[in-house]
Design a protein around this motif. Sequence first.
Motif, PDB file in Angstrom:
ATOM      1  N   VAL A   1       5.111  -1.062  -7.107  1.00 52.93           N
ATOM      2  CA  VAL A   1       3.702  -0.748  -7.362  1.00 52.93           C
ATOM      3  C   VAL A   1       2.912  -0.663  -6.067  1.00 52.93           C
ATOM      4  CG1 VAL A   1       3.539  -1.721  -9.702  1.00 52.93           C
ATOM      5  CG2 VAL A   1       3.131  -3.207  -7.742  1.00 52.93           C
ATOM      6  N   GLU A   2       1.876   0.182  -6.109  1.00 52.93           N
ATOM      7  CA  GLU A   2       0.983   0.283  -4.961  1.00 52.93           C
ATOM      8  C   GLU A   2      -0.203  -0.656  -5.149  1.00 52.93           C
ATOM      9  OE1 GLU A   2       2.196   4.645  -3.243  1.00 52.93           O
ATOM     10  OE2 GLU A   2       0.295   4.516  -4.303  1.00 52.93           O
ATOM     11  N   MET A   3      -0.519  -1.384  -4.076  1.00 57.19           N
ATOM     12  CA  MET A   3      -1.622  -2.342  -4.084  1.00 57.19           C
ATOM     13  C   MET A   3      -2.285  -2.234  -2.723  1.00 57.19           C
ATOM     14  SD  MET A   3      -2.828  -5.502  -3.136  1.00 57.19           S
ATOM     15  CE  MET A   3      -1.441  -5.962  -2.144  1.00 57.19           C
TER      16      MET A   3
ATOM     17  N   PHE B   1       5.871   7.399   7.297  1.00 55.46           N
ATOM     18  CA  PHE B   1       5.963   8.867   7.299  1.00 55.46           C
ATOM     19  C   PHE B   1       5.589   9.293   5.879  1.00 55.46           C
ATOM     20  CE2 PHE B   1       8.964   7.405  10.503  1.00 55.46           C
ATOM     21  CZ  PHE B   1       8.659   8.219  11.584  1.00 55.46           C
ATOM     22  N   LYS B   2       4.480   9.994   5.738  1.00 50.28           N
ATOM     23  CA  LYS B   2       3.991  10.308   4.393  1.00 50.28           C
ATOM     24  C   LYS B   2       4.190  11.777   4.035  1.00 50.28           C
ATOM     25  CE  LYS B   2       2.607   7.970   1.955  1.00 50.28           C
ATOM     26  NZ  LYS B   2       3.425   7.115   1.045  1.00 50.28           N
ATOM     27  N   PRO B   3       4.799  12.039   2.885  1.00 52.86           N
ATOM     28  CA  PRO B   3       4.925  13.424   2.419  1.00 52.86           C
ATOM     29  C   PRO B   3       3.630  13.836   1.728  1.00 52.86           C
ATOM     30  CG  PRO B   3       6.018  11.920   0.893  1.00 52.86           C
ATOM     31  CD  PRO B   3       5.347  11.068   1.929  1.00 52.86           C
TER      32      PRO B   3
ATOM     33  N   LEU C   1       8.160  -5.764   0.403  1.00 54.77           N
ATOM     34  CA  LEU C   1       6.899  -5.127   0.818  1.00 54.77           C
ATOM     35  C   LEU C   1       7.131  -3.627   1.011  1.00 54.77           C
ATOM     36  CD1 LEU C   1       3.943  -5.476   1.859  1.00 54.77           C
ATOM     37  CD2 LEU C   1       4.938  -5.811   4.158  1.00 54.77           C
ATOM     38  N   ARG C   2       6.306  -2.817   0.352  1.00 53.99           N
ATOM     39  CA  ARG C   2       6.412  -1.374   0.515  1.00 53.99           C
ATOM     40  C   ARG C   2       5.260  -0.858   1.390  1.00 53.99           C
ATOM     41  NH1 ARG C   2       5.406   3.354  -2.675  1.00 53.99           N
ATOM     42  NH2 ARG C   2       4.248   3.846  -0.801  1.00 53.99           N
ATOM     43  N   GLY C   3       5.434   0.351   1.912  1.00 53.23           N
ATOM     44  CA  GLY C   3       4.378   0.980   2.705  1.00 53.23           C
ATOM     45  C   GLY C   3       4.986   2.132   3.476  1.00 53.23           C
TER      46      GLY C   3
ATOM     47  N   SER D   1       2.898   3.352 -10.573  1.00 48.09           N
ATOM     48  CA  SER D   1       1.753   3.814  -9.783  1.00 48.09           C
ATOM     49  C   SER D   1       1.775   5.338  -9.684  1.00 48.09           C
ATOM     50  CB  SER D   1       1.786   3.189  -8.383  1.00 48.09           C
ATOM     51  OG  SER D   1       1.781   1.786  -8.477  1.00 48.09           O
ATOM     52  N   HIS D   2       2.876   5.899  -9.176  1.00 47.19           N
ATOM     53  CA  HIS D   2       2.987   7.359  -9.143  1.00 47.19           C
ATOM     54  C   HIS D   2       3.214   7.901 -10.555  1.00 47.19           C
ATOM     55  CE1 HIS D   2       3.667   6.171  -4.986  1.00 47.19           C
ATOM     56  NE2 HIS D   2       3.104   7.318  -4.684  1.00 47.19           N
ATOM     57  N   GLY D   3       3.783   7.050 -11.415  1.00 45.04           N
ATOM     58  CA  GLY D   3       4.073   7.475 -12.790  1.00 45.04           C
ATOM     59  C   GLY D   3       2.828   7.763 -13.611  1.00 45.04           C
TER      60      GLY D   3
ATOM     61  N   PRO E   1       0.822  -1.217   0.000  1.00 44.76           N
ATOM     62  CA  PRO E   1       0.000   0.000   0.000  1.00 44.76           C
ATOM     63  C   PRO E   1       0.855   1.265   0.000  1.00 44.76           C
ATOM     64  CG  PRO E   1       0.098  -0.941   2.197  1.00 44.76           C
ATOM     65  CD  PRO E   1       0.808  -1.904   1.309  1.00 44.76           C
ATOM     66  N   CYS E   2       0.216   2.379  -0.366  1.00 47.10           N
ATOM     67  CA  CYS E   2       0.916   3.655  -0.276  1.00 47.10           C
ATOM     68  C   CYS E   2       1.301   3.885   1.183  1.00 47.10           C
ATOM     69  CB  CYS E   2       0.000   4.778  -0.791  1.00 47.10           C
ATOM     70  SG  CYS E   2       0.766   6.400  -0.684  1.00 47.10           S
ATOM     71  N   SER E   3       0.302   3.821   2.075  1.00 44.11           N
ATOM     72  CA  SER E   3       0.544   4.056   3.509  1.00 44.11           C
ATOM     73  C   SER E   3       0.247   2.802   4.321  1.00 44.11           C
ATOM     74  CB  SER E   3      -0.393   5.142   4.035  1.00 44.11           C
ATOM     75  OG  SER E   3      -0.203   6.339   3.349  1.00 44.11           O
TER      76      SER E   3
ATOM     77  N   SER F   1      -4.472   6.989   1.440  1.00 48.99           N
ATOM     78  CA  SER F   1      -3.711   7.814   0.493  1.00 48.99           C
ATOM     79  C   SER F   1      -3.563   7.054  -0.820  1.00 48.99           C
ATOM     80  CB  SER F   1      -2.323   8.176   1.058  1.00 48.99           C
ATOM     81  OG  SER F   1      -1.553   7.020   1.282  1.00 48.99           O
ATOM     82  N   ASP F   2      -3.551   7.787  -1.907  1.00 46.12           N
ATOM     83  CA  ASP F   2      -3.300   7.242  -3.253  1.00 46.12           C
ATOM     84  C   ASP F   2      -4.188   6.059  -3.652  1.00 46.12           C
ATOM     85  OD1 ASP F   2      -1.451   9.200  -3.719  1.00 46.12           O
ATOM     86  OD2 ASP F   2       0.315   7.916  -3.545  1.00 46.12           O
ATOM     87  N   GLY F   3      -5.454   6.085  -3.211  1.00 47.08           N
ATOM     88  CA  GLY F   3      -6.364   4.980  -3.540  1.00 47.08           C
ATOM     89  C   GLY F   3      -6.596   4.819  -5.035  1.00 47.08           C
ATOM     90  N   SER F   4      -6.627   5.946  -5.767  1.00 49.45           N
ATOM     91  CA  SER F   4      -6.998   5.844  -7.188  1.00 49.45           C
ATOM     92  C   SER F   4      -5.911   5.155  -8.024  1.00 49.45           C
ATOM     93  CB  SER F   4      -7.296   7.228  -7.761  1.00 49.45           C
ATOM     94  OG  SER F   4      -6.162   8.035  -7.605  1.00 49.45           O
ATOM     95  N   GLN F   5      -4.690   5.121  -7.500  1.00 49.53           N
ATOM     96  CA  GLN F   5      -3.637   4.452  -8.268  1.00 49.53           C
ATOM     97  C   GLN F   5      -3.296   3.075  -7.700  1.00 49.53           C
ATOM     98  OE1 GLN F   5      -0.763   7.604  -7.696  1.00 49.53           O
ATOM     99  NE2 GLN F   5       0.479   6.404  -6.298  1.00 49.53           N
ATOM    100  N   ALA F   6      -3.951   2.705  -6.602  1.00 44.31           N
ATOM    101  CA  ALA F   6      -3.634   1.411  -5.974  1.00 44.31           C
ATOM    102  C   ALA F   6      -4.298   0.287  -6.753  1.00 44.31           C
ATOM    103  CB  ALA F   6      -4.120   1.399  -4.530  1.00 44.31           C
TER     104      ALA F   6
HETATM  105 MN    MN Z   1       1.880   6.798  -2.773  1.00 41.28          MN
END
Ligand code: MN
Length: 341
Positions: free
Chosen positions: A301-303, A133-135, A128-130, A275-277, A104-106, A312-317
Amino acid sequence: MIVLMQFGATEEQIQGVVAAIESYDLEALVLPGDRVAIGIPSAIPQDLRDTLENILAGLPAVSKVTQVSRPYKLASREWQRESTVVEIGGEKIGAGAFTVMAGPCSIESYEQLSASAKIVKEGGATILRGGAFKPRTSPYAFQGLAKEGLEIMKQVGQEAGLKTITEVMSADLVGLVAEYVDVLQIGARSMQNFPLLIEAGKSGKPVFLKRGPAAIIDEFLLAAEYVLNQGNPNVILCERGVMPLDRSYTRNTLDLASVLVLKEQSHLPVIVDPSHGTGVARFVPAMAKAAMIIGADGIMVEMHPDPKKALSDGSQALHPHQYTDMMAELNRLQSQVSKPL
Ligand code: MN
Ligand code: PEP
């Protein structure tokens, strides 16, 4: 030009090289590390280059002298011909395989990350990403679970048998974040946070450096140089899209050609973040396949287990089934492009 000293070169031998460089009115920059390197950052007059190379190569304890025409030195392929392989546990990035980092993004809760990890692992990703601390553009948006998020990440990573990556946003947090995860992510907004780059360099941890949305290639590689010249060779570059001409349809413009440039000019591994791209989940799988075809070393990738509920970033997950389908397609594709997953 860069002069690489032999292991165990004495201070006197290092200063001998510095003095020789300075005698030509050039600046000598001593780059610490396992083996000391001495760079000459300024342009060297054409007619002096070969003479200087020969003189420096003949000095005591000098191992190698390399002429580098780019503003970045240690990050350049002129400096190091072989591709760098960054090892994260047993996972090798840049050795020819295609690494997938997903999550996930967060980090939102233990349950959310744990559910994500299961899907990520089943699909075949190894990291695993996540974000803890979110900018965030807005100070009112979800800022991440901070230390609690790091604790969740560590626990879930261990339980799932996945390596972990999370973003660190400031120099003073490098020590803390480094205790909890395998890879330090430096986000696009922080690409030129120089004290952060230096601290991440000093940590010796693998550093995943994202390209700033308005950064040209030289700026990107010079940011990597900040980490490298602290004696930390474990830098992974990430293309995540640059400022778009038109935001109506995509969030950023994924600059896939930059991957070709980066692989040619630098020995560092390059990962693509579709995903951010793109900012659009349904566009992610095609861009991921494109990344594999052009020779990227992997993707991030965000999932999310339930993208509609993402903080955060639900539309690209990616929805779990989109992620699973994408991984199956990448698996099919890899046999044609010889990029084992
Ligand atoms: Mn993100
Ligand atoms: C992220 O990976 O969630 C992130 C914030 O990415 P970027 O720094 O590329 O915007």
